[in-house]
Write a protein that holds these residues in place. Structure first.
Motif, mmCIF file in Angstrom:
data_model
loop_
_atom_site.group_PDB
_atom_site.id
_atom_site.type_symbol
_atom_site.label_atom_id
_atom_site.label_comp_id
_atom_site.label_asym_id
_atom_site.label_seq_id
_atom_site.Cartn_x
_atom_site.Cartn_y
_atom_site.Cartn_z
ATOM 1 N N UNK A 6 0.797 -1.216 0.000
ATOM 2 C CA UNK A 6 0.000 0.000 0.000
ATOM 3 C C UNK A 6 0.828 1.264 0.000
ATOM 4 N N UNK A 7 2.029 1.165 0.510
ATOM 5 C CA UNK A 7 2.902 2.326 0.633
ATOM 6 C C UNK A 7 3.794 2.464 -0.595
ATOM 7 N N UNK A 8 4.571 1.424 -0.875
ATOM 8 C CA UNK A 8 5.468 1.459 -2.032
ATOM 9 C C UNK A 8 4.979 0.571 -3.181
ATOM 10 N N UNK A 9 4.200 -0.462 -2.833
ATOM 11 C CA UNK A 9 3.545 -1.313 -3.830
ATOM 12 C C UNK A 9 2.069 -1.386 -3.481
ATOM 13 N N UNK A 10 1.207 -1.139 -4.447
ATOM 14 C CA UNK A 10 -0.240 -1.176 -4.205
ATOM 15 C C UNK A 10 -0.889 -2.158 -5.174
ATOM 16 N N UNK A 11 -2.055 -2.673 -4.778
ATOM 17 C CA UNK A 11 -2.748 -3.638 -5.639
ATOM 18 C C UNK A 11 -4.186 -3.215 -5.854
ATOM 19 N N UNK A 12 -4.632 -3.339 -7.098
ATOM 20 C CA UNK A 12 -6.031 -3.091 -7.459
ATOM 21 C C UNK A 12 -6.645 -4.454 -7.762
ATOM 22 N N UNK A 13 -7.656 -4.838 -7.004
ATOM 23 C CA UNK A 13 -8.254 -6.160 -7.146
ATOM 24 C C UNK A 13 -9.417 -6.133 -8.142
ATOM 25 N N UNK A 14 -9.896 -7.339 -8.486
ATOM 26 C CA UNK A 14 -10.926 -7.476 -9.513
ATOM 27 C C UNK A 14 -12.244 -6.812 -9.133
ATOM 28 N N UNK A 15 -12.723 -7.059 -7.928
ATOM 29 C CA UNK A 15 -14.067 -6.620 -7.533
ATOM 30 C C UNK A 15 -13.990 -5.549 -6.447
#
Length: 330
Positions: free
Chosen positions: A88-97
């Motif tokens: 969340x700080x240096x690497x973030x993820x956007x999920x499918x739903x």
């Protein structure tokens, strides 16, 4: 040095009577600000790759070997406290739903403000101000009002825009987007992808886009990884892979696109199905579905070899390239 360097990453799942391999010694790099796509059919290992990069594999899955070096630090060996500084700080993820990602009992503002305050020394007023700015960046109308709304009060497209805003809250260096438009209407998908591309370019953020849509990959990414049965079978510049695929599986994916078929004709399909993790064939896992397969393909696993700017795991590529040259000169 690459921002992200994955080396021989292996992920396994402990079943009741056996252990299966979901990712089999995959290796790739992501440069700073680079946009790469990971494509393949369902079950190829795309999403597992994304989750592994943030060390989010939950039991019975586990990282069995290899390295995930982010800015020189091995994420695979980090403790939970160290991982919280990365996620969340240096690497973030956007999920499918987005409805699964957003907490239904908290307002949008609460979720954004708490995220900021968990990673930054900010007052609530300062965090709210940043949240409003990020919502404005993703073209959310009346962002001050949206902070007080709950996820169910917003449309699917607006929820996905908010997910992108949350992913960009802490100015990460890399975003992993796992099928970010799957739950959206076709008319909204293009807008969301265009927005994501614009934000990554303007903020110089790296992007790993996980998708089955080669059309999206061709417009969004600079480099593409093609996965099959937990392995990377082709890796190279997106334009070259789309225009001149080397691996028979990649060729099958390109040929299956609707625009490759004349109106009124049946779509071209790759025969057979992706093998189950419990039943990966010896040799090349694609050999049962491949029209070029030889006895060697069925018994010996092909290694990654470089042909120009593209890396391919196929025993027959050299022969196929020679045949192609003969046809062109004939």
């Amino acid at each position: 040095m690459s921002l992200l360097s994955v080396r021989d990453l292996t992920v396994k799942f402990a079943m009741r009577d056996q252990t299966v391999t979901a990712l089999n010694q995959i290796s790739f790099d992501v440069g700073r600000g680079e946009r790469i796509g990971i494509v393949g059919e369902s079950g190829a290992g795309k999403s597992i790759t994304g989750f592994s990069l943030l060390n989010l594999i939950s039991k019975p899955g586990f990282i069995a070997g290899g390295e995930i070096l982010f800015d020189g630090q091995d994420i695979a060996k980090m403790k939970e406290a160290e991982l919280r500084k990365i996620r969340g700080n240096r690497m973030a993820m956007i999920f499918q739903d987005p409805m699964v990602t957003l907490n239904p009992v908290l307002t949008i503002g609460q979720q954004m403000v708490e995220t900021l305050m968990a990673h930054r020394k900010l007052s609530r007023a300062e965090a709210e101000q940043i949240a409003v700015l990020k919502l404005r960046e993703v073209y959310i109308p009346s962002p001050e009002e949206r902070l007080h709304q709950y996820p169910h009060e917003l449309s699917g497209g607006m929820r996905q825009r908010i997910i992108i805003a949350i992913a960009l809250l802490l100015d990460p260096q890399l975003i992993i987007a796992d099928e970010p438009t799957t739950a959206l209407d076709v008319t909204i998908q293009a807008d969301i992808m265009e927005l994501l591309l614009e934000l990554c370019q303007s903020n110089k953020v790296g992007l790993i886009l996980i998708t089955h849509d080669l059309g999206v990959v061709s417009q969004m990414t600079e480099r593409t990884l093609v996965m099959y049965a937990g392995r990377i079978i082709e890796n190279g510049p997106t334009r070259e892979i789309i225009n001149d695929p080397q691996h028979p599986y990649t060729q099958g994916l390109i040929n299956a696109l609707p625009q490759q078929t004349l109106p009124g004709h049946k779509l071209k399909q790759i025969p057979g199905n992706m093998p189950a993790l419990t039943d990966i064939p010896p040799g090349c896992p694609f050999s049962p579905r491949c029209s070029y397969a030889t006895d060697r393909c069925r018994s010996e696993r092909p290694r990654i070899s470089r042909y120009g700017t593209v890396e391919v795991a196929c025993h027959e590529v050299e022969r196929l390239l020679k045949d192609e040259k003969k046809e062109m000169t004939a």
